[in-house]
Write a protein that holds these residues in place. Structure first.
Motif, PDB file in Angstrom:
ATOM      1  N   GLY A  20       0.771  -1.238   0.000  1.00  0.00           N
ATOM      2  CA  GLY A  20       0.000   0.000   0.000  1.00  0.00           C
ATOM      3  C   GLY A  20       0.799   1.285   0.000  1.00  0.00           C
ATOM      4  N   VAL A  21       2.135   1.186  -0.088  1.00  0.00           N
ATOM      5  CA  VAL A  21       2.976   2.385  -0.138  1.00  0.00           C
ATOM      6  C   VAL A  21       3.760   2.378  -1.439  1.00  0.00           C
ATOM      7  CG1 VAL A  21       4.886   3.640   0.936  1.00  0.00           C
ATOM      8  CG2 VAL A  21       3.182   2.498   2.367  1.00  0.00           C
ATOM      9  N   TRP A  41       3.911   7.662  -1.997  1.00  0.00           N
ATOM     10  CA  TRP A  41       2.452   7.715  -1.961  1.00  0.00           C
ATOM     11  C   TRP A  41       2.025   6.759  -0.852  1.00  0.00           C
ATOM     12  CZ3 TRP A  41      -0.564  10.984  -4.714  1.00  0.00           C
ATOM     13  CH2 TRP A  41       0.017  11.612  -5.805  1.00  0.00           C
ATOM     14  N   SER A  42       1.234   7.259   0.113  1.00  0.00           N
ATOM     15  CA  SER A  42       0.846   6.414   1.242  1.00  0.00           C
ATOM     16  C   SER A  42      -0.528   6.817   1.759  1.00  0.00           C
ATOM     17  CB  SER A  42       1.887   6.531   2.365  1.00  0.00           C
ATOM     18  OG  SER A  42       1.929   7.853   2.861  1.00  0.00           O
ATOM     19  N   PRO A  46     -10.096   5.168  -0.515  1.00  0.00           N
ATOM     20  CA  PRO A  46     -10.935   5.586  -1.652  1.00  0.00           C
ATOM     21  C   PRO A  46     -11.135   7.104  -1.740  1.00  0.00           C
ATOM     22  CG  PRO A  46     -11.900   3.686  -0.591  1.00  0.00           C
ATOM     23  CD  PRO A  46     -10.766   4.142   0.291  1.00  0.00           C
ATOM     24  N   THR A  47     -10.894   7.838  -0.646  1.00  0.00           N
ATOM     25  CA  THR A  47     -11.152   9.276  -0.656  1.00  0.00           C
ATOM     26  C   THR A  47      -9.944  10.141  -0.288  1.00  0.00           C
ATOM     27  OG1 THR A  47     -11.922   9.183   1.629  1.00  0.00           O
ATOM     28  CG2 THR A  47     -13.601   8.973  -0.121  1.00  0.00           C
ATOM     29  N   SER A  48      -8.784   9.528  -0.042  1.00  0.00           N
ATOM     30  CA  SER A  48      -7.644  10.353   0.354  1.00  0.00           C
ATOM     31  C   SER A  48      -6.317   9.638   0.110  1.00  0.00           C
ATOM     32  CB  SER A  48      -7.746  10.741   1.827  1.00  0.00           C
ATOM     33  OG  SER A  48      -7.681   9.580   2.627  1.00  0.00           O
ATOM     34  N   CYS A  49      -5.239  10.413   0.128  1.00  0.00           N
ATOM     35  CA  CYS A  49      -3.889   9.855   0.060  1.00  0.00           C
ATOM     36  C   CYS A  49      -2.889  10.920   0.489  1.00  0.00           C
ATOM     37  CB  CYS A  49      -3.564   9.326  -1.328  1.00  0.00           C
ATOM     38  SG  CYS A  49      -3.469  10.585  -2.597  1.00  0.00           S
ATOM     39  N   MET A  69       2.007  16.627   0.695  1.00  0.00           N
ATOM     40  CA  MET A  69       0.648  17.008   0.295  1.00  0.00           C
ATOM     41  C   MET A  69      -0.310  15.906   0.739  1.00  0.00           C
ATOM     42  SD  MET A  69       0.990  18.711  -3.502  1.00  0.00           S
ATOM     43  CE  MET A  69       1.783  17.325  -4.295  1.00  0.00           C
ATOM     44  N   GLU A  70      -1.439  16.310   1.273  1.00  0.00           N
ATOM     45  CA  GLU A  70      -2.492  15.373   1.629  1.00  0.00           C
ATOM     46  C   GLU A  70      -3.708  15.700   0.785  1.00  0.00           C
ATOM     47  OE1 GLU A  70      -2.962  15.232   5.848  1.00  0.00           O
ATOM     48  OE2 GLU A  70      -0.941  14.426   6.127  1.00  0.00           O
TER      49      GLU A  70
END
Length: 82
Positions: A20-21, A41-42, A46-49, A69-70
């Protein structure tokens, strides 16, 4: 980013997602010095990263994170401007 020329200059990145990373690496030059770049990327849902950029002047043996950045999906449809 080269602000004097207004050009986004990116070296090719190589990497993959594991557990997942996403870790992506590239070699670049900063003020004449070779540096290693890392992009992560971590926290992907479905709605954020989360995205992080870091540099190493030690060949990847130590990292200095300089940009985070979030992202959060708003649910608004961006395709119809409203």
């Amino acid at each position: 980013m080269n602000s004097s020329r207004g050009v986004l200059e990116l070296p090719p990145v190589v990497g993959r997602f594991v557990d997942g990373v996403g870790t992506f690496l590239a070699d670049d030059v900063d003020e004449g010095r070779p540096i290693r770049c890392r992009f992560l990327w971590s926290a992907i849902t479905p709605t954020s990263c989360r995205w992080e950029q870091a540099f190493s002047t030690y060949g990847g043996r130590g990292w200095e994170t300089n940009w985070v950045m979030e992202f959060t999906r708003t649910g608004r449809d961006c395709t119809n401007n409203g």
